[in-house]
Design a protein around this motif. Structure first.
Motif, PDB file in Angstrom:
ATOM      1  N   PRO A 335       3.942  15.278  56.909  1.00 48.92           N
ATOM      2  CA  PRO A 335       3.166  14.380  56.040  1.00 48.92           C
ATOM      3  C   PRO A 335       3.337  14.635  54.551  1.00 48.92           C
ATOM      4  CG  PRO A 335       1.736  16.029  57.047  1.00 48.92           C
ATOM      5  CD  PRO A 335       3.069  16.148  57.717  1.00 48.92           C
ATOM      6  N   ASN A 336       3.696  15.847  54.171  1.00 51.49           N
ATOM      7  CA  ASN A 336       3.756  16.189  52.749  1.00 51.49           C
ATOM      8  C   ASN A 336       5.169  16.187  52.173  1.00 51.49           C
ATOM      9  OD1 ASN A 336       0.913  16.660  52.627  1.00 51.49           O
ATOM     10  ND2 ASN A 336       1.252  18.621  53.643  1.00 51.49           N
ATOM     11  N   ASP A 337       6.170  15.908  52.989  1.00 53.67           N
ATOM     12  CA  ASP A 337       7.538  15.887  52.478  1.00 53.67           C
ATOM     13  C   ASP A 337       7.717  14.728  51.508  1.00 53.67           C
ATOM     14  OD1 ASP A 337       7.934  18.018  54.091  1.00 53.67           O
ATOM     15  OD2 ASP A 337       9.504  17.127  55.336  1.00 53.67           O
ATOM     16  N   VAL A 338       8.376  14.998  50.410  1.00 55.03           N
ATOM     17  CA  VAL A 338       8.521  14.037  49.315  1.00 55.03           C
ATOM     18  C   VAL A 338       9.920  13.434  49.341  1.00 55.03           C
ATOM     19  CG1 VAL A 338       8.571  13.801  46.790  1.00 55.03           C
ATOM     20  CG2 VAL A 338       6.821  15.213  47.896  1.00 55.03           C
ATOM     21  N   PRO A 407       7.146  20.343  49.718  1.00 56.12           N
ATOM     22  CA  PRO A 407       7.772  21.355  50.573  1.00 56.12           C
ATOM     23  C   PRO A 407       9.271  21.438  50.302  1.00 56.12           C
ATOM     24  CG  PRO A 407       6.389  19.849  51.852  1.00 56.12           C
ATOM     25  CD  PRO A 407       6.561  19.244  50.490  1.00 56.12           C
ATOM     26  N   GLN A 408       9.917  22.428  50.904  1.00 58.16           N
ATOM     27  CA  GLN A 408      11.346  22.611  50.688  1.00 58.16           C
ATOM     28  C   GLN A 408      12.150  21.424  51.204  1.00 58.16           C
ATOM     29  OE1 GLN A 408      12.867  26.310  52.168  1.00 58.16           O
ATOM     30  NE2 GLN A 408      14.966  25.889  51.565  1.00 58.16           N
ATOM     31  N   ASP A 409      11.742  20.883  52.351  1.00 58.88           N
ATOM     32  CA  ASP A 409      12.455  19.736  52.917  1.00 58.88           C
ATOM     33  C   ASP A 409      12.123  18.482  52.115  1.00 58.88           C
ATOM     34  OD1 ASP A 409      13.767  21.068  54.968  1.00 58.88           O
ATOM     35  OD2 ASP A 409      12.087  20.838  56.355  1.00 58.88           O
ATOM     36  N   LEU A 410      13.150  17.747  51.712  1.00 62.28           N
ATOM     37  CA  LEU A 410      12.986  16.483  51.012  1.00 62.28           C
ATOM     38  C   LEU A 410      13.456  15.346  51.910  1.00 62.28           C
ATOM     39  CD1 LEU A 410      14.383  17.478  47.495  1.00 62.28           C
ATOM     40  CD2 LEU A 410      11.981  17.306  48.177  1.00 62.28           C
ATOM     41  N   VAL A 411      12.747  14.244  51.886  1.00 63.12           N
ATOM     42  CA  VAL A 411      13.125  13.081  52.680  1.00 63.12           C
ATOM     43  C   VAL A 411      14.536  12.652  52.308  1.00 63.12           C
ATOM     44  CG1 VAL A 411      12.597  10.682  53.213  1.00 63.12           C
ATOM     45  CG2 VAL A 411      10.726  12.327  52.871  1.00 63.12           C
ATOM     46  N   SER A 412      15.384  12.494  53.311  1.00 64.50           N
ATOM     47  CA  SER A 412      16.778  12.146  53.047  1.00 64.50           C
ATOM     48  C   SER A 412      17.391  11.484  54.268  1.00 64.50           C
ATOM     49  CB  SER A 412      17.571  13.410  52.696  1.00 64.50           C
ATOM     50  OG  SER A 412      18.957  13.151  52.632  1.00 64.50           O
TER      51      SER A 412
END
Length: 467
Positions: A335-338, A407-412
């Motif tokens: 939910p918090n991944d940007v 977070p470290q993971d970014l939407v991609s």
């Protein structure tokens, strides 16, 4: 702008003519044609050094083509000044256009420009350019010393910039802008009305009647270009279904589009449409953005190029702020991944006459000085670390705040860069869903069928991602 993990809206970053983009697809973009001339090397003759890692010839020339869209082109002129301060005897021929494919693609087989910003609706398809060996791998640029800081060029870049420009294990695309995407709102209006920007779709649906009571539509979007709403829809899929589900989608895994969380993500947008929460009318990107600035809608989803693109028509007292894309709630896997990453891709054609100067110009573009000017002029981050540190702007500050808590993971998503046919299909399905002509289930079924077709086509070169 920016800067498209899509890379950027228009690279990325974004692809309006995703299939059949090359003039001679059957013969290949590099095929010889009547009247073509072999490329001439204008760059030979200079010794390589730490200060001149590509051996740029001092009295040569370099041709640079810039996409003049939401970011404008003044930032590129500042990069030219940085470059010329070091190489005063090199001629820089810089031009700007919005017709990249139309003007640059026909030159690829003969004598192309040296540096091409491949962006906008009229974009050349990256996967085809790579498969046809039409553009140069730029791994040596990453390994070169940074222009005006310690370490290599790669050391100076923000997370995701290298991976966003890497295809088939090689680095081909320098994404110059670093874009953060999300839902924009007028903080001054929200403060006046006592509204809180939603974090979930349920909070948005609860707020929507209050917005409508003020004579505003809750939401507006670009209904002309299918890659605009795609950012929001795909970000919701990532938040709901999680990173691994998206990796499976990009890797053409069987039934990947039917993974848990994908359908509910699209159903949230289907409800938004069915509940008539969109501003009526088929508006394009600038029309929808202006409607939002005029107070006709409360939210619009875009990247951080927005303020620069609309700078001349922002009303007094309008406080642009960016909030994250909404999540579905407790069931979300991320939910918090940007949604953020590098976009506005720049390439060096394989037949460029002066590849050495082209790479050196890119090194200047990625400098601390050049990147700071980029952020100052565009109110958007550059892909070089620290570009926005000294820029005082509330819109950019809200994007920085969003990233600071990410977070470290970014939407991609990668599939639209990997496969032109899937790019085209996804744009069409996103446009149809937002127009109310397609259900969420039909979207999932259609994308799965399109993905299956590509997966089974042995003539299509497959690409994969692991992270």
């Amino acid at each position: 702008m920016s800067a498209t993990p899509d890379l950027n809206r228009r690279t990325l970053l974004r692809r309006a003519a995703a299939a059949g983009l090359l003039t001679l697809p059957a013969a290949g973009v590099l095929s010889a044609c009547a009247g073509s001339e072999p490329a001439q090397d204008d760059s030979s003759g200079a010794a390589k050094s730490k200060d001149n890692p590509f051996g740029v010839k001092d009295d040569s020339s370099v041709k640079v083509v810039i996409f003049n869209g939401g970011l404008g082109d003044q930032w590129a002129k500042e990069d030219e000044a940085v470059f010329k301060a070091k190489y005063p005897n090199i001629t820089v021929n810089m031009s700007s256009t919005q017709k990249i494919k139309t003007e640059e693609q026909p030159k690829m087989a003969t004598r192309p420009s040296d540096v091409v910003m491949n962006s906008g609706a009229d974009i050349m398809d990256i996967s085809t350019l790579i498969n046809e060996s039409a553009i140069e791998p730029l791994d040596d640029l990453l390994d070169a010393p940074a222009w005006d800081s310690e370490g290599t060029v790669a050391d100076t870049l923000l997370p995701g910039t290298v991976s966003d420009g890497t295809f088939q294990g090689k680095f081909y695309v320098v994404n110059i802008a670093y874009t953060v995407w999300g839902n924009w709102y007028n903080a001054a209006l929200f403060d006046k009305e006592g509204w809180q920007p939603p974090k979930t779709f349920d909070e948005f649906f609860a707020l929507a009647p209050k917005i409508k009571a003020k004579g505003m539509a809750p939401y507006v979007y670009d209904a002309v270009h299918g890659y605009y709403p795609r950012w929001a829809l795909m970000a919701t899929i990532w938040k709901s279904a999680g990173k691994q589900a998206v990796i499976d989608i990009d890797n053409l895994k069987e039934n990947a589009w039917k993974a848990d969380g994908v359908l509910p993500a699209l159903q949230a947008w289907e409800k938004l449409v069915k509940d008539k929460l969109l501003l009526p009318g088929k508006l394009d990107h600038t029309q929808s953005q202006q409607a939002w600035l005029d107070g006709k809608a409360a939210f619009i989803q875009l990247g951080t190029w927005l303020k620069n693109e609309m700078a001349e028509t922002i009303p007094p007292g309008f406080e642009m702020k960016l909030s994250d894309y909404w999540s579905l709630g407790a069931s979300d896997k991320a939910p918090n991944d940007v949604y953020a990453g590098a976009g506005e891709g720049i390439v060096v054609p394989s037949k460029a006459p002066n590849k050495a100067a082209a790479k050196e110009f890119l090194r200047a573009m990625l400098s601390k000085e050049g990147s700071a000017k980029f952020a100052e002029l565009t109110k958007s981050l550059a892909s070089t670390k620290g570009s926005g540190d000294n820029v005082q702007d509330s819109a950019l500050a809200s994007a920085n705040e969003l990233m600071s808590n990410a977070p470290q993971d970014l939407v991609s998503f990668k599939f639209w860069n990997f496969y032109a046919d899937l790019d085209k299909a996804s744009q069409n399905f996103c446009a149809e869903l937002m127009a109310g002509r397609l259900t969420a289930q039909e979207f999932v079924d259609g994308m799965q069928a399109a993905a299956d077709k590509v997966a089974k086509d042995s003539s299509v070169k497959k690409q994969t991602r692991s992270a």
